[in-house]
Design a protein around this motif. Structure first.
Motif, PDB file in Angstrom:
ATOM      1  N   PHE A 165       6.983  -4.154  -8.648  1.00 18.81           N
ATOM      2  CA  PHE A 165       6.989  -2.696  -8.697  1.00 18.81           C
ATOM      3  C   PHE A 165       8.020  -2.170  -9.695  1.00 18.81           C
ATOM      4  O   PHE A 165       7.805  -1.136 -10.318  1.00 18.81           O
ATOM      5  N   TRP A 201      -2.662   1.985 -10.196  1.00 20.44           N
ATOM      6  CA  TRP A 201      -2.597   0.584  -9.780  1.00 20.44           C
ATOM      7  C   TRP A 201      -3.332   0.378  -8.464  1.00 20.44           C
ATOM      8  O   TRP A 201      -3.409   1.266  -7.628  1.00 20.44           O
ATOM      9  N   GLU A 202      -3.865  -0.847  -8.295  1.00 25.00           N
ATOM     10  CA  GLU A 202      -4.481  -1.211  -7.021  1.00 25.00           C
ATOM     11  C   GLU A 202      -4.095  -2.637  -6.662  1.00 25.00           C
ATOM     12  O   GLU A 202      -3.698  -3.427  -7.523  1.00 25.00           O
ATOM     13  N   TYR A 203      -4.218  -2.943  -5.382  1.00 25.17           N
ATOM     14  CA  TYR A 203      -3.805  -4.249  -4.864  1.00 25.17           C
ATOM     15  C   TYR A 203      -5.022  -5.060  -4.456  1.00 25.17           C
ATOM     16  O   TYR A 203      -5.859  -4.587  -3.689  1.00 25.17           O
ATOM     17  N   ILE A 257      -0.835  -6.738  -7.995  1.00 21.89           N
ATOM     18  CA  ILE A 257      -1.173  -5.347  -8.288  1.00 21.89           C
ATOM     19  C   ILE A 257      -1.739  -5.317  -9.705  1.00 21.89           C
ATOM     20  O   ILE A 257      -1.280  -6.043 -10.588  1.00 21.89           O
ATOM     21  N   GLU A 283       0.829  -1.205   0.000  1.00 22.89           N
ATOM     22  CA  GLU A 283       0.000   0.000   0.000  1.00 22.89           C
ATOM     23  C   GLU A 283       0.868   1.261   0.000  1.00 22.89           C
ATOM     24  O   GLU A 283       0.541   2.242  -0.670  1.00 22.89           O
ATOM     25  N   LYS A 339       3.954   1.528  -1.277  1.00 26.38           N
ATOM     26  CA  LYS A 339       4.552   1.649  -2.612  1.00 26.38           C
ATOM     27  C   LYS A 339       3.525   2.103  -3.645  1.00 26.38           C
ATOM     28  O   LYS A 339       3.861   2.816  -4.588  1.00 26.38           O
ATOM     29  N   LEU A 340       2.279   1.702  -3.476  1.00 21.99           N
ATOM     30  CA  LEU A 340       1.235   2.083  -4.430  1.00 21.99           C
ATOM     31  C   LEU A 340       0.953   3.584  -4.441  1.00 21.99           C
ATOM     32  O   LEU A 340       0.364   4.088  -5.399  1.00 21.99           O
TER      33      LEU A 340
END
Length: 96
Positions: free
Chosen positions: A82, A19-21, A26, A10, A12-13
């Motif tokens: 990432f 982008w979503e996890y 992701i 979360e 890093k997002l």
């Protein structure tokens, strides 16, 4: 490659607003002007995938590219995902 915690993911997002996890990966969806532009981006992304030896789950329907990244050997998201997301962003949303 170590699997990242949900908190690490979360955090890093925050650098990747498209982008979503969920589901241990992701995900992002990118819309292009037409099929040709979408497929061209996929071709350019493929070179980075090969260079990183990391390959996405992706699909293309007309002008929409849907991508999911996870590291299968780690059963989840790692820094490798990432790194590829960053390369993808540079292709689909180049800085002006």
């Amino acid at each position: 490659m170590n699997k990242l915690s949900e908190l690490e993911i979360e955090k890093k997002l925050l650098r990747f607003p498209d982008w979503e996890y969920f589901d241990d990966a992701i995900h992002a969806e990118f819309e292009f002007e037409n099929f040709k532009d979408c497929f061209s981006a996929m071709s350019r992304i493929a070179f980075d995938c090969e260079a990183l030896n990391h390959h996405p789950n992706w699909s293309n329907v007309y002008n929409v590219l849907t991508i999911s990244l996870s590291t299968h050997g780690a059963n989840g998201v790692t820094n490798k995902d990432f790194k590829l997301a960053e390369a993808i962003e540079a292709i689909v949303e180049p800085e002006e």
